[in-house]
Enzyme design. Sequence first.
Site, PDB file in Angstrom:
ATOM      1  N   ALA A 105      -6.314  10.143   7.902  1.00  0.00           N
ATOM      2  CA  ALA A 105      -4.948  10.210   7.373  1.00  0.00           C
ATOM      3  C   ALA A 105      -3.890  10.359   8.477  1.00  0.00           C
ATOM      4  CB  ALA A 105      -4.853  11.359   6.365  1.00  0.00           C
ATOM      5  N   GLU A 148     -18.194  18.143   2.400  1.00  0.00           N
ATOM      6  CA  GLU A 148     -17.309  18.922   1.527  1.00  0.00           C
ATOM      7  C   GLU A 148     -17.774  18.839   0.076  1.00  0.00           C
ATOM      8  OE1 GLU A 148     -13.493  17.285   2.655  1.00  0.00           O
ATOM      9  OE2 GLU A 148     -13.297  18.743   4.275  1.00  0.00           O
ATOM     10  N   GLY A 158       0.829  -1.201   0.000  1.00  0.00           N
ATOM     11  CA  GLY A 158       0.000   0.000   0.000  1.00  0.00           C
ATOM     12  C   GLY A 158       0.862   1.249   0.000  1.00  0.00           C
ATOM     13  N   ASP A 184      -5.992   2.520   7.961  1.00  0.00           N
ATOM     14  CA  ASP A 184      -7.412   2.151   8.037  1.00  0.00           C
ATOM     15  C   ASP A 184      -7.626   0.669   8.310  1.00  0.00           C
ATOM     16  OD1 ASP A 184      -8.071   4.733   7.509  1.00  0.00           O
ATOM     17  OD2 ASP A 184      -8.967   4.376   5.535  1.00  0.00           O
TER      18      ASP A 184
HETATM   19  C1  FAD Z   1     -12.854  10.651  -0.239  1.00  0.00           C
HETATM   20  C2  FAD Z   1     -12.066  10.566   1.029  1.00  0.00           C
HETATM   21  C3  FAD Z   1     -11.786  11.723   1.743  1.00  0.00           C
HETATM   22  C4  FAD Z   1     -11.051  11.675   2.910  1.00  0.00           C
HETATM   23  N1  FAD Z   1     -10.806  12.841   3.579  1.00  0.00           N
HETATM   24  C5  FAD Z   1     -10.041  12.810   4.693  1.00  0.00           C
HETATM   25  C6  FAD Z   1      -9.693  14.017   5.364  1.00  0.00           C
HETATM   26  O1  FAD Z   1     -10.093  15.104   4.961  1.00  0.00           O
HETATM   27  N2  FAD Z   1      -8.890  13.930   6.466  1.00  0.00           N
HETATM   28  C7  FAD Z   1      -8.430  12.738   6.905  1.00  0.00           C
HETATM   29  O2  FAD Z   1      -7.685  12.718   7.869  1.00  0.00           O
HETATM   30  N3  FAD Z   1      -8.765  11.573   6.314  1.00  0.00           N
HETATM   31  C8  FAD Z   1      -9.548  11.591   5.220  1.00  0.00           C
HETATM   32  N4  FAD Z   1      -9.884  10.414   4.594  1.00  0.00           N
HETATM   33  C9  FAD Z   1      -9.431   9.146   5.176  1.00  0.00           C
HETATM   34  C10 FAD Z   1      -7.994   8.885   4.791  1.00  0.00           C
HETATM   35  O3  FAD Z   1      -7.810   9.097   3.407  1.00  0.00           O
HETATM   36  C11 FAD Z   1      -7.645   7.466   5.187  1.00  0.00           C
HETATM   37  O4  FAD Z   1      -7.808   7.326   6.564  1.00  0.00           O
HETATM   38  C12 FAD Z   1      -6.217   7.136   4.803  1.00  0.00           C
HETATM   39  O5  FAD Z   1      -6.061   7.196   3.408  1.00  0.00           O
HETATM   40  C13 FAD Z   1      -5.824   5.757   5.312  1.00  0.00           C
HETATM   41  O6  FAD Z   1      -4.519   5.494   4.907  1.00  0.00           O
HETATM   42  P1  FAD Z   1      -4.077   4.014   4.569  1.00  0.00           P
HETATM   43  O7  FAD Z   1      -2.622   4.081   4.250  1.00  0.00           O
HETATM   44  O8  FAD Z   1      -4.530   3.091   5.616  1.00  0.00           O
HETATM   45  O9  FAD Z   1      -4.908   3.633   3.280  1.00  0.00           O
HETATM   46  P2  FAD Z   1      -4.915   4.333   1.831  1.00  0.00           P
HETATM   47  O10 FAD Z   1      -4.398   5.722   1.903  1.00  0.00           O
HETATM   48  O11 FAD Z   1      -6.286   4.120   1.305  1.00  0.00           O
HETATM   49  O12 FAD Z   1      -3.887   3.466   1.018  1.00  0.00           O
HETATM   50  C14 FAD Z   1      -4.095   2.107   0.745  1.00  0.00           C
HETATM   51  C15 FAD Z   1      -3.274   1.781  -0.485  1.00  0.00           C
HETATM   52  O13 FAD Z   1      -3.225   0.382  -0.637  1.00  0.00           O
HETATM   53  C16 FAD Z   1      -3.401   0.042  -1.985  1.00  0.00           C
HETATM   54  N5  FAD Z   1      -3.956  -1.301  -2.012  1.00  0.00           N
HETATM   55  C17 FAD Z   1      -5.065  -1.746  -1.398  1.00  0.00           C
HETATM   56  N6  FAD Z   1      -5.239  -3.047  -1.617  1.00  0.00           N
HETATM   57  C18 FAD Z   1      -4.217  -3.449  -2.399  1.00  0.00           C
HETATM   58  C19 FAD Z   1      -3.861  -4.692  -2.998  1.00  0.00           C
HETATM   59  N7  FAD Z   1      -4.588  -5.803  -2.806  1.00  0.00           N
HETATM   60  N8  FAD Z   1      -2.757  -4.751  -3.777  1.00  0.00           N
HETATM   61  C20 FAD Z   1      -2.010  -3.635  -3.989  1.00  0.00           C
HETATM   62  N9  FAD Z   1      -2.310  -2.437  -3.449  1.00  0.00           N
HETATM   63  C21 FAD Z   1      -3.396  -2.344  -2.669  1.00  0.00           C
HETATM   64  C22 FAD Z   1      -4.353   1.096  -2.521  1.00  0.00           C
HETATM   65  O14 FAD Z   1      -4.222   1.244  -3.919  1.00  0.00           O
HETATM   66  C23 FAD Z   1      -3.892   2.334  -1.749  1.00  0.00           C
HETATM   67  O15 FAD Z   1      -2.920   3.069  -2.469  1.00  0.00           O
HETATM   68  C24 FAD Z   1     -10.611  10.438   3.409  1.00  0.00           C
HETATM   69  C25 FAD Z   1     -10.901   9.268   2.698  1.00  0.00           C
HETATM   70  C26 FAD Z   1     -11.610   9.335   1.520  1.00  0.00           C
HETATM   71  C27 FAD Z   1     -11.902   8.076   0.756  1.00  0.00           C
END
Ligand code: FAD
Length: 456
Positions: A339, A193, A33, A323
């Site tokens: 985030a 938003e 990820g 997440d």
């Molecule tokens: C529309 C939207 C708006 C948001 N706004 C806010 C905000 O304003 N403030 C805030 O704090 N949070 C916000 N969030 C929440 C925040 O984006 C998430 O909490 C954060 O991205 C989590 O980070 P992460 O690294 O766990 O997952 P992510 O950032 O989602 O990254 C996961 C990555 O894993 C990759 N992946 C998944 N499964 C696989 C697989 N099987 N093989 C290869 N790659 C894979 C995906 O492509 C992705 O790049 C928002 C979320 C969304 C959807």
Amino acid sequence: MARGAVQSAGTTEVPSTEVPTTEVPTTEVVVVGAGFGGLAAARGLAGEPRAHVTILDRHNYNTFQPLLYQVASSGLDVGDVAHSVRAIFRDAPNVSVRTGELVDVDLPARRVHLADGATLRYDTLVLAAGATTNFFGIPGAADRSFPIYTLADAVRLRSAVLQRFEAAEVDPARIEHGELTFVIVGGGPTAVELAGSLAELFERVIRQDFRRIDPARARVVLVEMQDTVLPSFRARSRRHAADRLAARGVELRLGTTVDAIEPEGVRLTTGEGIPARTVVWSAGVRPSGIAERVGLPLDGTGRVAVASDLSVPGRPEVFVVGDLAASRARDGSLAPQLAPVAIQGGRHAAAQISRQLAGRPTRPFRYHDKGTMATIGRRAAVADLRFGVSLSGTLAWLAWLVLHLMYLVGFRRRVEVLFGWAWNYFTWNWGPRLILEPEADIPAAAPSDQPRSKEA
Ligand SMILES: Cc1cc2nc3c(=O)[nH]c(=O)nc-3n(C[C@H](O)[C@H](O)[C@H](O)COP(=O)(O)OP(=O)(O)OC[C@H]3O[C@@H](n4cnc5c(N)ncnc54)[C@H](O)[C@@H]3O)c2cc1C
């Protein structure tokens, strides 16, 4: 450590060390990820002399999800919110980038399997695969609504929104049947938003673009099952957000649950139907299914029940962040899926891996909550900060702008986004109003000599 590709049992086993390095690293780290959590973990290990890192993602770019709604509402373009992962790590010789889809993890053998048949061996694994849209089994939601979770989702939604106006311009009678009614399901920050931004787009931006119809006739309806928007915010911020949305013409249906998404629109549990061609689904997320598939221990929310240091209980070589992890805040409560939680978790996992490499014990993770923010549109935002401080209005909006600029990846991107926002602010002529993924249903009868006046 072997560096060449090894044929094994019909798959191509690729050691994670595909990039030549001057020193032989001692530990292979695979980060799954390249979102907020994975990037933070890989960045934390960049320059770690005892580790070689492979960061794997199905996309070759990182998405800045907090600004996706601006792509959907034509405020920003795709390149403003996405960044090449290879560009991010071009100066980190101990970090390799692999584009591919993770399909399975063999925990005992310490290997990850990719959809293209390749296998990556690891000594330490960081799972940061994030979450995905949760439709909660509502009939029609998965098939007929527009989720807003990925960059592709945002581009699809933008195309659909603009296409509805094209269709209404050709045949204004369609407006009565919901052509220009946009229902947003959910009342969290993304829904709020997007609602505020779409209302501004219709009222102030594309109003100038059309001749037969008045885009101000477009409706934005927000449906939220709780009796407030922004349920996780303080009462004052919730009230302010609702007032500002209403002032921008957004229709709020609070305390209302969606029963089904039908071809003609949204059916509420009250029996009421809202005719709408476009329904946006922003009602919740569920953790990536990979953890369940691999057999990791899950909590009641489907997130991985991690140990206090973010490793998997009984598997000190596997960390889960973001997440996908049920990590904890300082008061012991479950950390939100935001985030900053993912970034702090990724950094923490990197630091613990370095500690393990140095033969030192790992430390517990505690999410440090600095506050939450949401914007409702131009000069309107709410921010709940520490020590009970809440901001609203222009001050909160400026704080929101600065914070989001700071979190964007890359100096050039920050400059471009700042310029884009300034342009949008002063000209009301927002940038990329492009239909890139059209649906095939714009009415055909489009006379070339349409009257230049607006429809009655
Ligand atoms: C529309 C939207 C708006 C948001 N706004 C806010 C905000 O304003 N403030 C805030 O704090 N949070 C916000 N969030 C929440 C925040 O984006 C998430 O909490 C954060 O991205 C989590 O980070 P992460 O690294 O766990 O997952 P992510 O950032 O989602 O990254 C996961 C990555 O894993 C990759 N992946 C998944 N499964 C696989 C697989 N099987 N093989 C290869 N790659 C894979 C995906 O492509 C992705 O790049 C928002 C979320 C969304 C959807």
